[in-house]
Enzyme design. Structure first.
Site, PDB file in Angstrom:
ATOM      1  N   ASP A  67      -7.970  -5.288  70.143  1.00 13.45           N
ATOM      2  CA  ASP A  67      -7.647  -5.204  69.281  1.00 13.45           C
ATOM      3  C   ASP A  67      -8.743  -5.032  67.566  1.00 13.45           C
ATOM      4  O   ASP A  67      -9.299  -5.443  67.634  1.00 13.45           O
ATOM      5  CB  ASP A  67      -6.848  -7.000  68.523  1.00 13.45           C
ATOM      6  CG  ASP A  67      -5.935  -6.336  67.592  1.00 13.45           C
ATOM      7  OD1 ASP A  67      -4.718  -6.138  67.574  1.00 13.45           O
ATOM      8  OD2 ASP A  67      -5.708  -8.121  66.928  1.00 13.45           O
ATOM      9  N   TRP A 127     -10.075  -1.138  61.484  1.00 22.06           N
ATOM     10  CA  TRP A 127     -10.993  -0.357  61.395  1.00 22.06           C
ATOM     11  C   TRP A 127     -11.157   0.575  60.181  1.00 22.06           C
ATOM     12  O   TRP A 127     -11.804   0.785  59.749  1.00 22.06           O
ATOM     13  CB  TRP A 127     -11.348  -0.371  62.741  1.00 22.06           C
ATOM     14  CG  TRP A 127     -12.982   0.615  63.047  1.00 22.06           C
ATOM     15  CD1 TRP A 127     -14.351  -0.129  62.728  1.00 22.06           C
ATOM     16  CD2 TRP A 127     -13.142   2.172  62.805  1.00 22.06           C
ATOM     17  NE1 TRP A 127     -15.336   0.964  63.167  1.00 22.06           N
ATOM     18  CE2 TRP A 127     -14.660   1.470  63.073  1.00 22.06           C
ATOM     19  CE3 TRP A 127     -12.246   3.174  62.982  1.00 22.06           C
ATOM     20  CZ2 TRP A 127     -14.673   3.067  63.104  1.00 22.06           C
ATOM     21  CZ3 TRP A 127     -12.946   4.295  62.954  1.00 22.06           C
ATOM     22  CH2 TRP A 127     -13.996   4.546  62.701  1.00 22.06           C
ATOM     23  N   ARG A 184     -10.952 -11.873  73.123  1.00 20.06           N
ATOM     24  CA  ARG A 184      -9.749 -10.795  71.782  1.00 20.06           C
ATOM     25  C   ARG A 184     -10.514 -10.796  70.349  1.00 20.06           C
ATOM     26  O   ARG A 184     -11.431 -11.998  69.746  1.00 20.06           O
ATOM     27  CB  ARG A 184      -9.085 -12.091  71.449  1.00 20.06           C
ATOM     28  CG  ARG A 184      -8.148 -10.787  70.454  1.00 20.06           C
ATOM     29  CD  ARG A 184      -6.602 -11.326  69.987  1.00 20.06           C
ATOM     30  NE  ARG A 184      -5.275 -10.622  69.426  1.00 20.06           N
ATOM     31  CZ  ARG A 184      -4.479 -10.362  69.384  1.00 20.06           C
ATOM     32  NH1 ARG A 184      -4.302 -11.803  70.074  1.00 20.06           N
ATOM     33  NH2 ARG A 184      -4.234  -9.743  68.751  1.00 20.06           N
ATOM     34  N   THR A 207       4.407  -3.962  74.923  1.00 18.72           N
ATOM     35  CA  THR A 207       6.327  -4.145  75.084  1.00 18.72           C
ATOM     36  C   THR A 207       6.251  -4.277  73.400  1.00 18.72           C
ATOM     37  O   THR A 207       7.689  -3.942  73.009  1.00 18.72           O
ATOM     38  CB  THR A 207       6.753  -4.845  75.320  1.00 18.72           C
ATOM     39  OG1 THR A 207       6.503  -6.512  75.460  1.00 18.72           O
ATOM     40  CG2 THR A 207       6.840  -4.505  77.304  1.00 18.72           C
ATOM     41  N   ASN A 221       4.247  -3.134  70.875  1.00 22.53           N
ATOM     42  CA  ASN A 221       3.336  -2.231  70.150  1.00 22.53           C
ATOM     43  C   ASN A 221       5.108  -1.065  69.489  1.00 22.53           C
ATOM     44  O   ASN A 221       4.792  -0.544  68.489  1.00 22.53           O
ATOM     45  CB  ASN A 221       2.745  -2.027  70.739  1.00 22.53           C
ATOM     46  CG  ASN A 221       1.110  -2.751  70.465  1.00 22.53           C
ATOM     47  OD1 ASN A 221       0.628  -2.637  71.214  1.00 22.53           O
ATOM     48  ND2 ASN A 221       1.555  -3.598  69.435  1.00 22.53           N
ATOM     49  N   GLY A 241      -6.569  -0.943  63.847  1.00 21.35           N
ATOM     50  CA  GLY A 241      -6.049  -0.816  62.479  1.00 21.35           C
ATOM     51  C   GLY A 241      -6.746  -0.970  61.046  1.00 21.35           C
ATOM     52  O   GLY A 241      -7.598   0.088  60.094  1.00 21.35           O
TER      53      GLY A 241
HETATM   54  C1  IPE Z   1      -1.910  -6.642  70.873  1.00 23.65           C
HETATM   55  O1  IPE Z   1      -2.746  -6.668  69.752  1.00 23.65           O
HETATM   56  C2  IPE Z   1      -2.095  -5.843  71.901  1.00 23.65           C
HETATM   57  C3  IPE Z   1      -2.860  -4.597  72.148  1.00 23.65           C
HETATM   58  C4  IPE Z   1      -4.720  -4.805  71.459  1.00 23.65           C
HETATM   59  C5  IPE Z   1      -2.527  -3.509  72.348  1.00 23.65           C
HETATM   60  P1  IPE Z   1      -1.016  -6.272  68.466  1.00 23.65           P
HETATM   61  O2  IPE Z   1      -2.288  -6.273  67.254  1.00 23.65           O
HETATM   62  O3  IPE Z   1      -0.066  -5.584  69.310  1.00 23.65           O
HETATM   63  O4  IPE Z   1      -1.392  -8.257  68.231  1.00 23.65           O
HETATM   64  P2  IPE Z   1      -0.668  -8.684  67.282  1.00 23.65           P
HETATM   65  O5  IPE Z   1       0.523  -8.176  66.551  1.00 23.65           O
HETATM   66  O6  IPE Z   1      -1.416  -9.077  65.901  1.00 23.65           O
HETATM   67  O7  IPE Z   1      -0.136 -10.284  67.653  1.00 23.65           O
HETATM   68  C1  IPE Z   2      -5.052  -2.879  68.602  1.00 21.37           C
HETATM   69  O1  IPE Z   2      -5.369  -2.092  67.509  1.00 21.37           O
HETATM   70  C2  IPE Z   2      -4.346  -1.467  69.784  1.00 21.37           C
HETATM   71  C3  IPE Z   2      -2.980  -1.245  69.969  1.00 21.37           C
HETATM   72  C4  IPE Z   2      -2.643  -2.268  69.527  1.00 21.37           C
HETATM   73  C5  IPE Z   2      -2.539  -0.018  70.043  1.00 21.37           C
HETATM   74  P1  IPE Z   2      -4.550  -2.633  66.473  1.00 21.37           P
HETATM   75  O2  IPE Z   2      -3.437  -1.208  66.368  1.00 21.37           O
HETATM   76  O3  IPE Z   2      -3.337  -3.129  66.447  1.00 21.37           O
HETATM   77  O4  IPE Z   2      -5.410  -2.871  64.973  1.00 21.37           O
HETATM   78  P2  IPE Z   2      -5.156  -4.066  63.953  1.00 21.37           P
HETATM   79  O5  IPE Z   2      -4.482  -5.256  64.760  1.00 21.37           O
HETATM   80  O6  IPE Z   2      -3.386  -3.726  63.100  1.00 21.37           O
HETATM   81  O7  IPE Z   2      -6.562  -3.838  63.157  1.00 21.37           O
HETATM   82 MG    MG Z   3      -3.364  -5.735  65.918  1.00 24.36          MG
END
Ligand code: IPE
Ligand code: IPE
Ligand code: MG
Length: 246
Positions: A26, A31, A194, A72, A74, A29
Site C-alpha cells: 500500500d 508516493w 502493511r 475486490t 479496488n 498513490g
Molecule cells: C489494500 O489497499 C489493497 C491493496 C494494497 C491491493 P487499499 O488502499 O485498497 O485499502 P484501503 O482502501 O486503504 O483500506
Molecule cells: C496500493 O497503493 C496499490 C493498490 C491498491 C493497487 P494505493 O494505490 O492504495 O496507494 P494509496 O493508499 O492511495 O497511497
Molecule cells: Mg491504499
C-alpha cells in the site's frame, strides 16, 4: 522493546524466519502524489519494489509469500487508474515466468480471475502452469482478492457438497473451511506487513490471519527496501506468540 538498529541484516542475528509472510503493498498513490506524478507512476514504482522484495524473500528462505496486488474493492477506483493497473499486470506477467525462473519460484494467483480480460487470464494461467513444478518459494499474488468473497465461495462449495451427500453437516470443521479457501494446503501467515502506516486489514486473509503478527510500517510501498523487510522480521522475532495459551 529493544531499540531496533536500522539496516541491520536479519541474517546477522539468530532469528526465527516466518514461514509465510503476507504484504499489503500500500501507498503507491501517496508516493506519486508527493512527487506530483500520476497515481500510475506510483504503481509502476511499486511494481519494481515487488520484484526486489519477492526475490529477497526467496533468497533468505521464506517458504510462502502472499502479496496483495488488487482487491475486490479496488474496481471502485477511476477507470483510468484501473486501466493503468491492468496494463501494468499484463506487462509484468509477460515477463514473470522467466523473471522468477532461476529462483524456482512457484507463482499462484489467489482471487477470482473471472472479471479480468482474456489476455490477462491466459497470462495468469500460463504463469501458474509454467511454474507449478518448481520447488522454490510459493508466491501467491492476490488479484481481485477479497477475503469475504473467498469465504462466501467456500461456503457455497461446501453447501453444494453437503447437498450432494458428499459430507454431512457435522463433518464441517475448521480444516474443511481452510481447505476450501484459495490458500488451501498452505500454512497460515505468521507475519503480515502493511507499509504506508494504515492500521487496517482491508479484506486481506481474514480467516488465515487469526493468529498472525501484524507489523505496520510508516513507509510507502515504493520506498520499501530489503532492510525494511529485515526490520519487520526483527520485530516479529520480539513478539511473544501465545495462540491463546500462556
Ligand atoms: C489494500 O489497499 C489493497 C491493496 C494494497 C491491493 P487499499 O488502499 O485498497 O485499502 P484501503 O482502501 O486503504 O483500506
Ligand atoms: C496500493 O497503493 C496499490 C493498490 C491498491 C493497487 P494505493 O494505490 O492504495 O496507494 P494509496 O493508499 O492511495 O497511497
Ligand atoms: Mg491504499
Amino acid at each position: 522493546m529493544a531499540f531496533l538498529k536500522r539496516n541491520k541484516k536479519v541474517s546477522e542475528e539468530p532469528r526465527i524466519l516466518p514461514k509465510h509472510i503476507g504484504i499489503i503493498m500500500d501507498g503507491n498513490g501517496r508516493w506519486a502524489k508527493k512527487r506530483k506524478l500520476p497515481r500510475s507512476a506510483g504503481h509502476n514504482a511499486g511494481g519494481k519494489v515487488f520484484r526486489t522484495i519477492t526475490r529477497y524473500c526467496s533468497d533468505i528462505g521464506i517458504k510462502y509469500l502472499t502479496v496483495y496486488a488488487f482487491s475486490t474493492e479496488n474496481w471502485k477506483r477511476p477507470k483510468e487508474e484501473v486501466d493503468a493497473l491492468m496494463k501494468l499486470f499484463k506487462d509484468y506477467l509477460e515477463e514473470a515466468l522467466t523473471d522468477f525462473k532461476e529462483d524456482s519460484i512457484v507463482v499462484r494467483f489467489i482471487g477470482d480471475k473471472t472479471p479480468f480480460s482474456d489476455d490477462l487470464k491466459a497470462l495468469m494461467i500460463e504463469n501458474e502452469e509454467g511454474s507449478k513444478d518448481r520447488n522454490g518459494m510459493v508466491l501467491n499474488i492476490a488479484m481481485n482478492y477479497g477475503s469475504r468473497d473467498e469465504i462466501v465461495r467456500a461456503v457455497k462449495n461446501i453447501s453444494e457438497r453437503v447437498k450432494n451427500g458428499e459430507y454431512d453437516i457435522d463433518s464441517i470443521d475448521e480444516d474443511l473451511i481452510s481447505d476450501n479457501l484459495y490458500t488451501a494446503g498452505q500454512p497460515d501467515p505468521d507475519l503480515i506487513i502493511r507499509p504506508s502506516g494504515e492500521y487496517r486489514i482491508s479484506n486481506f486473509l481474514l480467516w488465515q490471519s487469526a493468529y498472525t503478527e501484524f507489523v505496520i510500517m510508516n513507509k510507502l510501498w515504493p520506498d520499501f527496501k530489503k532492510e525494511d523487510l529485515d526490520e519487520a522480521i526483527n520485530i516479529f522475532n520480539k513478539r511473544n506468540r501465545r495462540f491463546g495459551g500462556v
